[in-house]
Design a protein around this motif. Structure first.
Motif, PDB file in Angstrom:
ATOM      1  N   ARG A   1       0.843  -1.178   0.000  1.00 34.99           N
ATOM      2  CA  ARG A   1       0.000   0.000   0.000  1.00 34.99           C
ATOM      3  C   ARG A   1       0.886   1.237   0.000  1.00 34.99           C
ATOM      4  O   ARG A   1       1.859   1.310   0.739  1.00 34.99           O
ATOM      5  N   GLU A   2       0.550   2.208  -0.827  1.00 32.19           N
ATOM      6  CA  GLU A   2       1.346   3.417  -0.906  1.00 32.19           C
ATOM      7  C   GLU A   2       0.467   4.657  -0.792  1.00 32.19           C
ATOM      8  O   GLU A   2      -0.703   4.660  -1.189  1.00 32.19           O
ATOM      9  N   LEU A   3       1.072   5.704  -0.251  1.00 32.69           N
ATOM     10  CA  LEU A   3       0.385   6.980  -0.187  1.00 32.69           C
ATOM     11  C   LEU A   3       0.227   7.545  -1.592  1.00 32.69           C
ATOM     12  O   LEU A   3       1.160   7.525  -2.383  1.00 32.69           O
ATOM     13  N   VAL A   4      -0.965   8.053  -1.880  1.00 37.29           N
ATOM     14  CA  VAL A   4      -1.193   8.783  -3.121  1.00 37.29           C
ATOM     15  C   VAL A   4      -1.146  10.281  -2.846  1.00 37.29           C
ATOM     16  O   VAL A   4      -0.444  11.025  -3.525  1.00 37.29           O
ATOM     17  N   ALA A   5      -1.914  10.712  -1.839  1.00 35.87           N
ATOM     18  CA  ALA A   5      -1.961  12.133  -1.497  1.00 35.87           C
ATOM     19  C   ALA A   5      -2.401  12.278  -0.052  1.00 35.87           C
ATOM     20  O   ALA A   5      -3.140  11.445   0.469  1.00 35.87           O
ATOM     21  N   ALA A   6      -1.947  13.340   0.574  1.00 35.73           N
ATOM     22  CA  ALA A   6      -2.310  13.622   1.955  1.00 35.73           C
ATOM     23  C   ALA A   6      -2.618  15.106   2.093  1.00 35.73           C
ATOM     24  O   ALA A   6      -2.048  15.934   1.387  1.00 35.73           O
ATOM     25  N   ILE A   7      -3.528  15.417   3.019  1.00 34.30           N
ATOM     26  CA  ILE A   7      -3.924  16.811   3.209  1.00 34.30           C
ATOM     27  C   ILE A   7      -4.155  17.075   4.688  1.00 34.30           C
ATOM     28  O   ILE A   7      -4.620  16.210   5.424  1.00 34.30           O
TER      29      ILE A   7
END
Length: 129
Positions: free
Chosen positions: A45-51
């Protein structure tokens, strides 16, 4: 406890656009940092976007920079991921995730999956070539 429900799954062609949304419900949405992750078959699992809670700070994995945009609406308790110029390698199950923070981290985003407390059920995105 915050619950997350994703929507917007789809089968699209390379070059198309797709918008994923995640609605949060529960007693409190305040100070919640949010992220979108994805997991392709046989991959981690990988990060795509964070806010951040404030919505003014965000980050993206290099492979989607310039193509994907994360946004949030704290009045509606939602976070969205606008995906443009989709590629076959974007095919994966996409997960919305939430991290409970406090006022000291109102402008912080988080990039590691283990930092997140709450996960949605995931939504499939398939991009054909």
């Amino acid at each position: 406890q915050v619950l997350l429900v994703e929507s917007g799954r789809g089968l699209v062609q390379a070059g198309d656009s797709l918008r994923l949304s995640c609605a949060a419900s529960g007693p409190t949405f305040r100070w919640i940092a949010l992220g979108w992750f994805r997991q392709a078959p046989g991959k981690d699992r990988e990060l795509v976007a964070a806010i951040s809670w404030s919505g003014t700070s965000s980050d993206y994995v290099d492979s989607v920079k310039g193509r994907f945009t994360i946004s949030r609406d704290n009045t509606k308790n939602t976070v969205s991921l606008q995906m443009d110029s989709l590629k076959p390698e974007d095919t994966a199950v996409y997960y919305c995730a939430a991290k409970r923070t406090d006022y000291r981290h109102y402008d912080s985003y988080f990039t590691r999956s283990y930092e997140y407390d709450i996960w949605g059920q995931g939504t499939q995105v398939t991009v054909s070539s």
